[in-house]
Motif scaffolding. Structure first.
Motif, PDB file in Angstrom:
ATOM      1  N   UNK A  84     -20.897 -61.359 -37.216  1.00  0.00           N
ATOM      2  CA  UNK A  84     -21.708 -62.230 -38.075  1.00  0.00           C
ATOM      3  C   UNK A  84     -22.800 -62.917 -37.249  1.00  0.00           C
ATOM      4  N   UNK A  85     -23.818 -63.431 -37.947  1.00  0.00           N
ATOM      5  CA  UNK A  85     -24.906 -64.137 -37.264  1.00  0.00           C
ATOM      6  C   UNK A  85     -24.381 -65.475 -36.741  1.00  0.00           C
ATOM      7  N   UNK A  86     -25.123 -66.051 -35.804  1.00  0.00           N
ATOM      8  CA  UNK A  86     -24.726 -67.360 -35.258  1.00  0.00           C
ATOM      9  C   UNK A  86     -24.636 -68.405 -36.367  1.00  0.00           C
ATOM     10  N   UNK A  87     -25.611 -68.373 -37.290  1.00  0.00           N
ATOM     11  CA  UNK A  87     -25.624 -69.380 -38.365  1.00  0.00           C
ATOM     12  C   UNK A  87     -24.395 -69.225 -39.256  1.00  0.00           C
ATOM     13  N   UNK A  88     -24.035 -67.966 -39.561  1.00  0.00           N
ATOM     14  CA  UNK A  88     -22.847 -67.742 -40.392  1.00  0.00           C
ATOM     15  C   UNK A  88     -21.587 -68.180 -39.647  1.00  0.00           C
ATOM     16  N   UNK A  89     -21.507 -67.864 -38.357  1.00  0.00           N
ATOM     17  CA  UNK A  89     -20.325 -68.278 -37.572  1.00  0.00           C
ATOM     18  C   UNK A  89     -20.183 -69.799 -37.587  1.00  0.00           C
ATOM     19  N   UNK A  90     -21.317 -70.500 -37.425  1.00  0.00           N
ATOM     20  CA  UNK A  90     -21.254 -71.976 -37.426  1.00  0.00           C
ATOM     21  C   UNK A  90     -20.830 -72.494 -38.802  1.00  0.00           C
ATOM     22  N   UNK A  91     -21.320 -71.844 -39.848  1.00  0.00           N
ATOM     23  CA  UNK A  91     -20.945 -72.258 -41.210  1.00  0.00           C
ATOM     24  C   UNK A  91     -19.450 -72.041 -41.454  1.00  0.00           C
ATOM     25  N   UNK A  92     -18.901 -70.942 -40.916  1.00  0.00           N
ATOM     26  CA  UNK A  92     -17.468 -70.671 -41.079  1.00  0.00           C
ATOM     27  C   UNK A  92     -16.659 -71.763 -40.383  1.00  0.00           C
ATOM     28  N   UNK A  93     -17.069 -72.102 -39.166  1.00  0.00           N
ATOM     29  CA  UNK A  93     -16.339 -73.134 -38.405  1.00  0.00           C
ATOM     30  C   UNK A  93     -16.362 -74.479 -39.129  1.00  0.00           C
ATOM     31  N   UNK A  94     -17.439 -74.729 -39.862  1.00  0.00           N
ATOM     32  CA  UNK A  94     -17.552 -75.967 -40.645  1.00  0.00           C
ATOM     33  C   UNK A  94     -16.688 -75.924 -41.899  1.00  0.00           C
ATOM     34  N   UNK A  95     -16.560 -74.706 -42.464  1.00  0.00           N
ATOM     35  CA  UNK A  95     -15.952 -74.579 -43.794  1.00  0.00           C
ATOM     36  C   UNK A  95     -14.426 -74.620 -43.770  1.00  0.00           C
ATOM     37  N   UNK A  96     -13.822 -74.271 -42.632  1.00  0.00           N
ATOM     38  CA  UNK A  96     -12.353 -74.184 -42.604  1.00  0.00           C
ATOM     39  C   UNK A  96     -11.770 -75.048 -41.499  1.00  0.00           C
ATOM     40  N   UNK A  97     -10.500 -75.392 -41.658  1.00  0.00           N
ATOM     41  CA  UNK A  97      -9.787 -76.143 -40.615  1.00  0.00           C
ATOM     42  C   UNK A  97      -9.016 -75.200 -39.705  1.00  0.00           C
ATOM     43  N   UNK A  98      -8.686 -74.043 -40.233  1.00  0.00           N
ATOM     44  CA  UNK A  98      -7.862 -73.097 -39.490  1.00  0.00           C
ATOM     45  C   UNK A  98      -8.671 -72.528 -38.317  1.00  0.00           C
ATOM     46  N   UNK A  99      -8.020 -72.196 -37.189  1.00  0.00           N
ATOM     47  CA  UNK A  99      -8.756 -71.564 -36.082  1.00  0.00           C
ATOM     48  C   UNK A  99      -9.328 -70.208 -36.514  1.00  0.00           C
ATOM     49  N   UNK A 100     -10.477 -69.854 -35.977  1.00  0.00           N
ATOM     50  CA  UNK A 100     -11.063 -68.552 -36.294  1.00  0.00           C
ATOM     51  C   UNK A 100     -11.117 -67.689 -35.037  1.00  0.00           C
ATOM     52  N   UNK A 101     -11.316 -66.408 -35.244  1.00  0.00           N
ATOM     53  CA  UNK A 101     -11.386 -65.485 -34.122  1.00  0.00           C
ATOM     54  C   UNK A 101     -12.701 -64.712 -34.117  1.00  0.00           C
ATOM     55  N   UNK A 102     -13.077 -64.287 -32.908  1.00  0.00           N
ATOM     56  CA  UNK A 102     -14.093 -63.243 -32.765  1.00  0.00           C
ATOM     57  C   UNK A 102     -13.322 -62.111 -32.105  1.00  0.00           C
ATOM     58  N   UNK A 103     -12.865 -61.157 -32.910  1.00  0.00           N
ATOM     59  CA  UNK A 103     -11.873 -60.193 -32.424  1.00  0.00           C
ATOM     60  C   UNK A 103     -12.405 -59.281 -31.332  1.00  0.00           C
ATOM     61  N   UNK A 104     -13.710 -58.977 -31.369  1.00  0.00           N
ATOM     62  CA  UNK A 104     -14.259 -58.050 -30.362  1.00  0.00           C
ATOM     63  C   UNK A 104     -15.710 -58.413 -30.049  1.00  0.00           C
ATOM     64  N   UNK A 105     -15.878 -59.503 -29.285  1.00  0.00           N
ATOM     65  CA  UNK A 105     -17.209 -60.000 -28.927  1.00  0.00           C
ATOM     66  C   UNK A 105     -17.207 -60.527 -27.498  1.00  0.00           C
ATOM     67  N   UNK A 106     -18.339 -60.312 -26.815  1.00  0.00           N
ATOM     68  CA  UNK A 106     -18.467 -60.776 -25.436  1.00  0.00           C
ATOM     69  C   UNK A 106     -19.386 -61.997 -25.344  1.00  0.00           C
ATOM     70  N   UNK A 107     -19.722 -62.373 -24.119  1.00  0.00           N
ATOM     71  CA  UNK A 107     -20.515 -63.588 -23.875  1.00  0.00           C
ATOM     72  C   UNK A 107     -22.000 -63.240 -23.741  1.00  0.00           C
ATOM     73  N   UNK A 108     -22.833 -63.911 -24.548  1.00  0.00           N
ATOM     74  CA  UNK A 108     -24.278 -63.635 -24.521  1.00  0.00           C
ATOM     75  C   UNK A 108     -24.909 -64.099 -23.212  1.00  0.00           C
TER      76      UNK A 108
END
Ligand SMILES: [Zn+2]
Length: 373
Positions: free
Chosen positions: A183-207
């Motif tokens: 997902x885009x950075x903006x979508x990832x940030x929106x997800x983190x805002x929308x939920x309390x549960x921990x989220x994952x990036x199952x297969x992503x590296x460091x930019x």
């Protein structure tokens, strides 16, 4: 014997990988799961000490909007038919089931969807996949969905729209892992805002280490870590080293008109177009791929330094990538990865975390939150 107490042997490690695309091969090739040319089969899993695996049910966005669900079900069926029915892997939906399978010496297999277009904007469809045993979903793949943006598409929703918020709320409530890889950075940030549960990036590296859109910027690594989430490092050389990414881009640009010509008249055949893209993807790295696993470990080191040692783990992307580090070619090579981590100074407890326990603990947190719903 004394050594055993400190340096864990790989067979003692709980190796648990957050992402592979092996199910696509099972659906499309006449290969059995027991032994095949794929990066992951039962023989290689056994040899490498792989104990548990998240199998992505990946559907190329080319199948969207109206053929993605059928394709998703076909890939799921291939897993059932070739891995679960013959008893070569055990389908698991809880951490307790995974532990039981592993205790019995079996490969534990989780199923996730990749990506959100598969559910065709329907919470009911997501619910059906959950009853079939799916326990996570990557919200997008390479294209935007109607409710979330992809990191490799033009921004549209710029976060999550109302449907997107309903989908992640459902996943939180029913104990499904919310996966923000792709997902885009903006979508990832929106997800983190929308939920309390921990989220994952199952297969992503460091930019910071490899500057490509599919990799995570430091602020997202930090936020995922602070929310007790999980990041699985991706073995794809193009996400490890920018030079390989450029090489693939150049190859596709160079062959653009040739690909177009071969696609002509087949525009309405997503299976053909998907195979064609894969053919060029494989060709794009042939012979030029010089990344080694020590460069992958650079990403582990960086993610651990920003997000914390407890948030980082494995998200190989095996069988979804056309090449691998030269010394990490399949699931049979996990002992080399453990040795590579050891060589870089990670302690045994940390190596256990990275190889699988961090992911297991994350899945337990997701599951617990779901049960409360
Ligand atoms: Zn992916």
């Amino acid at each position: 014997m004394k050594k055993k107490a400190t340096a864990a042997k790989t067979e003692d490690l709980f190796i648990f990988d957050a992402h592979c695309d092996t199910a696509s091969y099972l659906a499309d090739k006449p290969w059995p799961f027991r032994r095949s040319p794929a990066h992951i089969d039962l023989a290689k899993a056994t040899k490498g000490g792989l104990k548990a695996q998240v199998f992505a049910i990946w559907v190329d966005p080319l199948f969207a909007p109206h053929r993605a669900l059928k394709r998703g079900l076909q890939v799921l069926r291939a897993l059932e038919e070739k891995a679960f029915d013959p008893g070569l892997a055990v389908k698991v939906t809880t951490v307790a089931e995974m532990d039981k399978a592993v205790r019995m010496g079996r490969l534990a297999a989780w199923m996730f969807l990749e990506g959100g277009h598969i559910i065709e904007n329907s919470l009911e469809v997501l619910e059906v996949f959950r009853t079939l045993g799916v326990r996570g979903m990557t919200l997008t793949h390479g294209k935007n969905t109607d409710w979330a943006d992809s990191s490799t598409d033009k921004p549209r929703t710029r976060g999550l729209n109302a449907l997107g918020r309903r989908i992640v709320a459902y996943m939180e409530r029913f104990g499904m892992a919310i996966d923000i890889s792709h997902v885009s950075d903006a979508t990832a940030r929106a997800v983190l805002q929308a939920v309390d549960v921990p989220v994952m990036a199952s297969h992503s590296n460091a930019r910071k280490v490899c500057s490509v859109p599919r990799n995570l910027p430091d602020d997202l690594i930090r936020a995922i870590g602070e929310h007790r989430g999980f990041i699985g490092v991706n073995f794809h050389p193009a996400f490890i080293a920018r030079s390989v990414y450029d090489q693939i881009e150049d190859y596709f640009n160079l062959h653009e008109s040739e690909i177009k010509a071969r696609s002509r008249g087949r525009e309405d055949d997503p299976a053909f177009l998907s195979d064609l893209e894969w053919e060029y993807f494989q060709r794009s790295v042939a012979g030029n791929d010089t990344v080694v696993l020590n460069e992958l470990v650079d990403h582990v080191v960086h993610i651990a330094s920003i997000g914390g040692i407890d948030c980082v783990g494995l998200g190989s992307d095996f069988d979804g990538i056309a090449s691998t580090p030269s010394d990490l070619r399949s699931a049979a090579d996990y002992p080399a990865l453990a040795a590579g981590l050891r060589k870089r100074g990670f302690r045994e407890g940390e190596i256990r975390g990275i190889c699988g326990l961090n992911l297991k603990n994350f899945m337990r947190r997701v599951e617990k939150r779901g049960r409360k719903g």
